[in-house]
Design a protein around this motif. Structure first.
Motif, PDB file in Angstrom:
ATOM      1  N   MET A 269       0.816  -1.209   0.000  1.00  0.00           N
ATOM      2  CA  MET A 269       0.000   0.000   0.000  1.00  0.00           C
ATOM      3  C   MET A 269       0.854   1.265   0.000  1.00  0.00           C
ATOM      4  O   MET A 269       0.321   2.361  -0.137  1.00  0.00           O
ATOM      5  N   ASN A 270       2.175   1.130   0.106  1.00  0.00           N
ATOM      6  CA  ASN A 270       3.065   2.281  -0.078  1.00  0.00           C
ATOM      7  C   ASN A 270       2.865   2.885  -1.469  1.00  0.00           C
ATOM      8  O   ASN A 270       3.201   4.042  -1.697  1.00  0.00           O
ATOM      9  N   GLY A 271       2.332   2.094  -2.371  1.00  0.00           N
ATOM     10  CA  GLY A 271       2.078   2.571  -3.723  1.00  0.00           C
ATOM     11  C   GLY A 271       0.651   3.026  -3.961  1.00  0.00           C
ATOM     12  O   GLY A 271       0.256   3.286  -5.105  1.00  0.00           O
ATOM     13  N   ALA A 272      -0.134   3.166  -2.903  1.00  0.00           N
ATOM     14  CA  ALA A 272      -1.548   3.532  -3.057  1.00  0.00           C
ATOM     15  C   ALA A 272      -1.743   4.893  -3.715  1.00  0.00           C
ATOM     16  O   ALA A 272      -2.793   5.147  -4.316  1.00  0.00           O
ATOM     17  N   TYR A 273      -0.727   5.757  -3.648  1.00  0.00           N
ATOM     18  CA  TYR A 273      -0.861   7.065  -4.300  1.00  0.00           C
ATOM     19  C   TYR A 273      -1.037   6.935  -5.806  1.00  0.00           C
ATOM     20  O   TYR A 273      -1.460   7.873  -6.477  1.00  0.00           O
TER      21      TYR A 273
ATOM     22  N   TYR B 106      -3.304   5.466  -7.282  1.00  0.00           N
ATOM     23  CA  TYR B 106      -4.713   5.618  -7.641  1.00  0.00           C
ATOM     24  C   TYR B 106      -5.006   7.026  -8.147  1.00  0.00           C
ATOM     25  O   TYR B 106      -5.927   7.219  -8.936  1.00  0.00           O
ATOM     26  N   ILE B 107      -4.223   8.003  -7.718  1.00  0.00           N
ATOM     27  CA  ILE B 107      -4.388   9.372  -8.234  1.00  0.00           C
ATOM     28  C   ILE B 107      -4.181   9.359  -9.748  1.00  0.00           C
ATOM     29  O   ILE B 107      -4.975   9.913 -10.508  1.00  0.00           O
ATOM     30  N   GLY B 108      -3.102   8.721 -10.185  1.00  0.00           N
ATOM     31  CA  GLY B 108      -2.818   8.642 -11.616  1.00  0.00           C
ATOM     32  C   GLY B 108      -3.794   7.759 -12.364  1.00  0.00           C
ATOM     33  O   GLY B 108      -4.264   8.112 -13.454  1.00  0.00           O
ATOM     34  N   PHE B 109      -4.119   6.598 -11.783  1.00  0.00           N
ATOM     35  CA  PHE B 109      -5.004   5.649 -12.454  1.00  0.00           C
ATOM     36  C   PHE B 109      -6.410   6.227 -12.614  1.00  0.00           C
ATOM     37  O   PHE B 109      -6.953   6.272 -13.721  1.00  0.00           O
ATOM     38  N   PHE B 110      -6.992   6.678 -11.504  1.00  0.00           N
ATOM     39  CA  PHE B 110      -8.346   7.232 -11.593  1.00  0.00           C
ATOM     40  C   PHE B 110      -8.358   8.583 -12.306  1.00  0.00           C
ATOM     41  O   PHE B 110      -9.364   8.966 -12.901  1.00  0.00           O
ATOM     42  N   GLY B 111      -7.232   9.279 -12.281  1.00  0.00           N
ATOM     43  CA  GLY B 111      -7.128  10.544 -13.001  1.00  0.00           C
ATOM     44  C   GLY B 111      -7.314  10.363 -14.494  1.00  0.00           C
ATOM     45  O   GLY B 111      -8.076  11.115 -15.130  1.00  0.00           O
ATOM     46  N   VAL B 112      -6.637   9.357 -15.081  1.00  0.00           N
ATOM     47  CA  VAL B 112      -6.794   9.148 -16.532  1.00  0.00           C
ATOM     48  C   VAL B 112      -8.157   8.555 -16.855  1.00  0.00           C
ATOM     49  O   VAL B 112      -8.698   8.801 -17.938  1.00  0.00           O
ATOM     50  N   ILE B 113      -8.739   7.808 -15.915  1.00  0.00           N
ATOM     51  CA  ILE B 113     -10.108   7.323 -16.130  1.00  0.00           C
ATOM     52  C   ILE B 113     -11.072   8.509 -16.143  1.00  0.00           C
ATOM     53  O   ILE B 113     -11.939   8.605 -17.020  1.00  0.00           O
ATOM     54  N   PHE B 114     -10.902   9.406 -15.194  1.00  0.00           N
ATOM     55  CA  PHE B 114     -11.753  10.598 -15.141  1.00  0.00           C
ATOM     56  C   PHE B 114     -11.621  11.417 -16.433  1.00  0.00           C
ATOM     57  O   PHE B 114     -12.629  11.852 -17.008  1.00  0.00           O
ATOM     58  N   LEU B 115     -10.394  11.633 -16.891  1.00  0.00           N
ATOM     59  CA  LEU B 115     -10.200  12.376 -18.143  1.00  0.00           C
ATOM     60  C   LEU B 115     -10.839  11.656 -19.329  1.00  0.00           C
ATOM     61  O   LEU B 115     -11.416  12.292 -20.215  1.00  0.00           O
ATOM     62  N   SER B 116     -10.750  10.325 -19.347  1.00  0.00           N
ATOM     63  CA  SER B 116     -11.357   9.546 -20.433  1.00  0.00           C
ATOM     64  C   SER B 116     -12.876   9.686 -20.424  1.00  0.00           C
ATOM     65  O   SER B 116     -13.498   9.824 -21.488  1.00  0.00           O
ATOM     66  N   ILE B 117     -13.466   9.651 -19.247  1.00  0.00           N
ATOM     67  CA  ILE B 117     -14.918   9.849 -19.138  1.00  0.00           C
ATOM     68  C   ILE B 117     -15.290  11.249 -19.621  1.00  0.00           C
ATOM     69  O   ILE B 117     -16.262  11.426 -20.363  1.00  0.00           O
ATOM     70  N   SER B 118     -14.494  12.223 -19.233  1.00  0.00           N
ATOM     71  CA  SER B 118     -14.731  13.597 -19.669  1.00  0.00           C
ATOM     72  C   SER B 118     -14.699  13.705 -21.198  1.00  0.00           C
ATOM     73  O   SER B 118     -15.558  14.349 -21.803  1.00  0.00           O
ATOM     74  N   ILE B 119     -13.741  13.055 -21.800  1.00  0.00           N
ATOM     75  CA  ILE B 119     -13.616  13.076 -23.266  1.00  0.00           C
ATOM     76  C   ILE B 119     -14.834  12.399 -23.908  1.00  0.00           C
ATOM     77  O   ILE B 119     -15.399  12.911 -24.884  1.00  0.00           O
ATOM     78  N   ALA B 120     -15.244  11.263 -23.342  1.00  0.00           N
ATOM     79  CA  ALA B 120     -16.429  10.556 -23.881  1.00  0.00           C
ATOM     80  C   ALA B 120     -17.661  11.450 -23.827  1.00  0.00           C
ATOM     81  O   ALA B 120     -18.419  11.538 -24.798  1.00  0.00           O
ATOM     82  N   LEU B 121     -17.837  12.127 -22.706  1.00  0.00           N
ATOM     83  CA  LEU B 121     -19.014  13.003 -22.551  1.00  0.00           C
ATOM     84  C   LEU B 121     -18.932  14.209 -23.498  1.00  0.00           C
ATOM     85  O   LEU B 121     -19.956  14.645 -24.027  1.00  0.00           O
ATOM     86  N   GLN B 122     -17.728  14.718 -23.711  1.00  0.00           N
ATOM     87  CA  GLN B 122     -17.561  15.816 -24.684  1.00  0.00           C
ATOM     88  C   GLN B 122     -17.917  15.346 -26.087  1.00  0.00           C
ATOM     89  O   GLN B 122     -18.610  16.044 -26.838  1.00  0.00           O
ATOM     90  N   LEU B 123     -17.452  14.159 -26.454  1.00  0.00           N
ATOM     91  CA  LEU B 123     -17.751  13.613 -27.784  1.00  0.00           C
ATOM     92  C   LEU B 123     -19.250  13.380 -27.969  1.00  0.00           C
ATOM     93  O   LEU B 123     -19.774  13.542 -29.075  1.00  0.00           O
ATOM     94  N   LEU B 124     -19.925  13.015 -26.893  1.00  0.00           N
ATOM     95  CA  LEU B 124     -21.369  12.762 -26.960  1.00  0.00           C
ATOM     96  C   LEU B 124     -22.197  14.052 -26.864  1.00  0.00           C
ATOM     97  O   LEU B 124     -23.409  14.021 -26.938  1.00  0.00           O
TER      98      LEU B 124
END
Length: 140
Positions: free
Chosen positions: A113-117, A119-137
């Motif tokens: 769990m020393n690497g739990a930070y 998740y900021i990067g992982f969920f960050g790119v997921i959030f950006l991807s969702i944002s892009i999908a919603l923009q495209l739609l």
């Protein structure tokens, strides 16, 4: 169409992030290979019944491989529109995988769990991807 004219120059950071991830995967693989020799775990055996530390080293690599395809997809989608943000988030995630593995290498799986930070990067790119999908739609 020339790809260099289609992609923004900042996409170079994205490519460097992919290269960084390749180095990370290579490092984790070498650690597993070394542990196989040290603990006498022959291929194709994935885990040892006797060597807990080998299993921790193996899991550090295996877990990264399990999540890597999803990260690549979301990293790429995010990077097509937000290359600099995606690169920063990607570098955070890749760096966290070193911390995750080093925690596992102690033999105490809780220290992964020393690497739990990451998740900021992982969920960050997921959030950006969702944002892009919603923009495209046309949602926003």
């Amino acid at each position: 169409m020339d790809i260099l004219t289609v992609l923004p120059s900042s996409f170079g950071y994205v490519i460097l992030t992919y290269l960084y991830s390749w180095i990370m995967l290579g490092y984790l693989a070498v650690k597993v290979g070394s542990a196989r020799k040290k603990y006498g775990v022959k291929y194709p055996t994935m885990y040892s019944d006797k060597e807990h530390l080998f299993n921790c080293i193996q899991r550090g690599h295996q877990n990264t491989l399990e999540v890597y395809p999803q990260w690549l997809v979301f990293q790429t989608i995010a990077a097509l529109v937000y290359p600099l943000s995606a690169s920063v988030l990607g570098a955070i995630w890749v760096t966290s995988r070193f911390s995750y593995a080093w925690g596992y290498y102690t033999g105490d799986p809780a220290k992964r769990m020393n690497g739990a930070y990451g998740y900021i990067g992982f969920f960050g790119v997921i959030f950006l991807s969702i944002s892009i999908a919603l923009q495209l739609l046309g949602v926003f």
